[in-house]
Write an enzyme that holds these catalytic residues in place. Structure first.
Site, PDB file in Angstrom:
ATOM      1  N   HIS A 111      -5.521 -33.302  17.717  1.00  0.00           N
ATOM      2  CA  HIS A 111      -4.474 -34.179  18.233  1.00  0.00           C
ATOM      3  C   HIS A 111      -3.328 -33.380  18.829  1.00  0.00           C
ATOM      4  CE1 HIS A 111      -6.523 -37.546  16.304  1.00  0.00           C
ATOM      5  NE2 HIS A 111      -6.829 -36.639  15.391  1.00  0.00           N
TER       6      HIS A 111
ATOM      7  N   GLU B  11      -4.902  -6.704  14.722  1.00  0.00           N
ATOM      8  CA  GLU B  11      -4.397  -5.397  14.311  1.00  0.00           C
ATOM      9  C   GLU B  11      -5.527  -4.363  14.335  1.00  0.00           C
ATOM     10  OE1 GLU B  11      -2.510  -4.413  10.323  1.00  0.00           O
ATOM     11  OE2 GLU B  11      -0.720  -4.721  11.520  1.00  0.00           O
TER      12      GLU B  11
ATOM     13  N   LYS C 229       0.838  -1.197   0.000  1.00  0.00           N
ATOM     14  CA  LYS C 229       0.000   0.000   0.000  1.00  0.00           C
ATOM     15  C   LYS C 229       0.874   1.248   0.000  1.00  0.00           C
ATOM     16  CE  LYS C 229      -3.557   2.473   2.444  1.00  0.00           C
ATOM     17  NZ  LYS C 229      -4.465   2.609   3.574  1.00  0.00           N
TER      18      LYS C 229
ATOM     19  N   LYS D 258       9.480  -1.051  14.130  1.00  0.00           N
ATOM     20  CA  LYS D 258      10.071  -0.738  12.817  1.00  0.00           C
ATOM     21  C   LYS D 258      11.116   0.353  12.958  1.00  0.00           C
ATOM     22  CE  LYS D 258       5.850  -1.300  10.060  1.00  0.00           C
ATOM     23  NZ  LYS D 258       4.899  -0.564   9.230  1.00  0.00           N
TER      24      LYS D 258
ATOM     25  N   GLY E 264      -4.831  -1.703   4.734  1.00  0.00           N
ATOM     26  CA  GLY E 264      -4.034  -2.856   4.306  1.00  0.00           C
ATOM     27  C   GLY E 264      -4.718  -4.186   4.560  1.00  0.00           C
ATOM     28  N   ARG E 265      -5.207  -4.403   5.778  1.00  0.00           N
ATOM     29  CA  ARG E 265      -5.801  -5.704   6.102  1.00  0.00           C
ATOM     30  C   ARG E 265      -7.203  -5.857   5.515  1.00  0.00           C
ATOM     31  NH1 ARG E 265      -4.720  -2.538  10.197  1.00  0.00           N
ATOM     32  NH2 ARG E 265      -6.344  -1.692  11.546  1.00  0.00           N
TER      33      ARG E 265
ATOM     34  N   GLU F 290      10.658  -4.857   4.325  1.00  0.00           N
ATOM     35  CA  GLU F 290      10.742  -6.267   3.912  1.00  0.00           C
ATOM     36  C   GLU F 290      10.383  -6.415   2.439  1.00  0.00           C
ATOM     37  OE1 GLU F 290       9.187  -5.028   6.555  1.00  0.00           O
ATOM     38  OE2 GLU F 290       9.065  -6.479   8.200  1.00  0.00           O
TER      39      GLU F 290
HETATM   40  O1  LIG Z   1       1.102  -2.756   2.218  1.00  0.00           O
HETATM   41  P1  LIG Z   1       2.230  -2.163   2.987  1.00  0.00           P
HETATM   42  O2  LIG Z   1       2.210  -0.670   2.980  1.00  0.00           O
HETATM   43  O3  LIG Z   1       3.544  -2.709   2.510  1.00  0.00           O
HETATM   44  O4  LIG Z   1       2.065  -2.603   4.487  1.00  0.00           O
HETATM   45  C1  LIG Z   1       2.120  -3.927   4.875  1.00  0.00           C
HETATM   46  C2  LIG Z   1       1.693  -4.111   6.315  1.00  0.00           C
HETATM   47  O5  LIG Z   1       2.639  -3.501   7.159  1.00  0.00           O
HETATM   48  C3  LIG Z   1       2.274  -2.653   8.229  1.00  0.00           C
HETATM   49  O6  LIG Z   1       3.281  -2.727   9.189  1.00  0.00           O
HETATM   50  C4  LIG Z   1       0.944  -2.888   8.867  1.00  0.00           C
HETATM   51  O7  LIG Z   1       1.061  -3.467  10.131  1.00  0.00           O
HETATM   52  C5  LIG Z   1       0.001  -3.722   8.050  1.00  0.00           C
HETATM   53  O8  LIG Z   1      -1.295  -3.271   8.306  1.00  0.00           O
HETATM   54  C6  LIG Z   1       0.286  -3.648   6.584  1.00  0.00           C
HETATM   55  O9  LIG Z   1      -0.640  -4.452   5.894  1.00  0.00           O
END
Ligand SMILES: O=P(O)(O)OC[C@H]1O[C@H](O)[C@H](O)[C@@H](O)[C@@H]1O
Length: 497
Positions: free
Chosen positions: A361, A330, A185, A471, A244-245, A191
């Protein structure tokens, strides 16, 4: 703004489940709902018509109807960030201008998918989707759940910055036939950008001419993607007001739309829209997301439950628990109200779970006999999706039903180690079949349930400031700085000298 008053909820009569069934022969019908090919059964929870009424009153106090309207109208209900939460517009339910904008973005995605299918970008057999969090969990779930028989493209979703994750995908992919989708986003996530750089390097190292020509960007920050090197024609944007989620309905769902086909993607959106309409228009005592949230809140606020577990009795839904962990924790793992006041009631419980029958199990011992009460949710599918004899699917479903029954019934024994206390709650979601429509409806159900929980808890489900500090500290450490405690300083020194 009103704060939730839990006193009525906490004072609700806590009769054992068996008694609730004995008292009311219509209990199953009263506490179930059927929406978009999904049967929901809350009769094995401690919800009663009185409890539902009490929650409906709380919902009225907390302004649920107005907040729901505001959500669908595209108002700025994400108050801490001053913006709307417009994931429903992606599936056609929202402010007309937002729906039109989402349609425009979808058309663009479709046109690019048509071009890829026509090999306009060269031969493509492998899709390497790089993203993390909301930019990975949703698409990964969709492809894993619905793409098992799809032989159009081989999709790998790589999220972890651990190079082993990328190794695994690159080892099996042919660089000449791989398309990379960078999903972010913000287009700044460390990462994702590192994985994207390395994947590009891999294309280059394998002699792919114009590696950037094999990259698609899925983002709400198109200018950043262009700056990074993706040609504008291969940037699939979505809007900033889709969290994002909550973004799998947008261009973030690209690998699913490509692997499953555009029609399937649209059916998924339609299934979600069906759930949205149900959520918007159905009275609360038959409203699936609302009833589920009422049960969640009953256990968290009145019974002190700190966790809630979801078990997917279907291998195709094995990624559902991880997807739900981000969606619920989240969104609702907050400690202040939407107005910034500290809360003194528990917010989101810890979401966990697994796959049935495996989990039986491994972790079900605690569910049956542990000292903690864990509300359990079972998710199963009536129609089998495997190629084995009926015995497999029959066993699977019968085990799911038996576990719910056993948790509730319990079993006395003179030897307490062998006794089951029973009266342990579960809800069951039974899909007629697993297809794009029912999966879309299921995921929209979880989103709306999370929303109802948030409204009744008085919190904002659409921000996530809690993920930033770690972060920042990692970034500082990477730059050789950061003011760390002695333990962390020692650990960094051990690893890096
Ligand atoms: O889609 P991006 O901007 O790369 O973000 C990826 C993810 O990282 C963040 O740290 C948030 O915790 C998430 O809500 C998000 O989906």
């Amino acid at each position: 703004m009103a704060l939730p008053d839990w006193s009525t909820i906490r004072a609700l009569e806590a009769a054992p489940l068996k008694q609730l069934f004995d008292r009311d022969s219509g209990r199953v019908a009263t506490l179930s709902a059927d929406v978009a090919g999904i049967h929901f059964d809350w009769s094995k929870t401690h919800l009663t018509p009185q409890a539902v009424q009490a929650f409906a009153a709380l919902a009225a106090d907390m302004g649920l109807a107005a907040k729901r309207d505001a959500l669908f109208a595209g108002q700025a209900i994400n108050v801490t960030e001053g913006r709307a939460a417009e994931h429903t517009a992606e599936r056609g339910e929202g402010a007309p201008e937002s729906v039109a904008r989402a349609r425009g973005f979808h058309s663009r995605m479709r046109a690019l998918i048509d071009a890829i299918e026509a090999e306009a970008l060269g031969p493509v057999r492998h899709i390497l989707h790089i993203g993390i969090g909301g930019s990975a969990l949703g698409p990964d779930l969709l492809v894993d759940a619905l793409g098992r028989d799809a032989d159009r493209y081989d999709v790998a979703v790589v999220s972890n910055v651990d190079g082993a994750a990328l190794d695994e995908a690159l080892d099996r992919f042919d660089p000449q036939a791989t398309l990379i989708a960078v999903a972010s986003k913000t287009f700044t996530t460390t990462e994702t950008m590192l994985n994207a750089d390395s994947a590009l390097g891999w294309l280059e190292a394998h002699g792919v001419e114009d590696p950037y020509g094999r990259v698609i960007a899925l983002t709400a920050a198109p200018e950043k993607a262009i700056e990074w090197g993706v040609d504008e024609t291969r940037v699939l944007p979505f809007t900033e007001s889709v969290g994002g989620r909550y973004s799998l309905w947008s261009s973030i769902g690209f690998p699913a739309a490509l692997a499953l086909g555009w029609d399937a993607f649209e059916e998924m959106l339609e299934g979600a829209a069906e759930m949205d309409r149900h959520f918007r228009l159905t009275p609360l005592d038959k409203n699936a997301p609302a009833l589920a949230a009422f049960a969640d809140l009953y256990y968290a606020q009145a019974r002190g439950c700190e966790t809630r577990a979801t078990f997917a009795y279907d291998e195709r839904l094995r990624l559902l628990p991880s997807y739900l962990q981000q969606l619920e924790m989240e969104s609702n793992g907050k400690r202040v109200t939407a107005e910034g006041q500290p809360v003194d009631w528990p917010t989101a419980p810890i979401t966990w779970g697994g796959v049935g029958t495996d989990a039986q199990h491994a972790v079900f011992q605690l569910l049956h006999q542990g000292t903690r009460l864990v509300p359990v949710e079972f998710v199963g599918v009536i129609e089998a999706g495997d190629g084995q004899a009926d015995a497999h699917h029959n066993q699977l479903l019968l085990n799911m039903f038996a576990q719910g029954a056993a948790l509730m019934a319990g079993k006395p024994h003179d030897d307490l180690a062998r006794a089951y206390p029973g009266d342990r709650p579960s809800s069951t979601l039974l899909l007629d079949t697993l297809d794009p429509r029912t999966l879309g409806a299921l995921l929209a159900f979880y989103e709306q349930r999370t929303f109802v929980n948030a409204v009744l808890l008085g919190i904002n489900p659409f921000d996530q400031f809690g993920v930033e500090l770690g972060k920042e500290m990692a970034k500082a450490a990477a730059q050789g700085g950061g003011d760390f405690d002695p333990s962390t300083t020692d650990l960094i020194a051990r690893a890096f000298g």
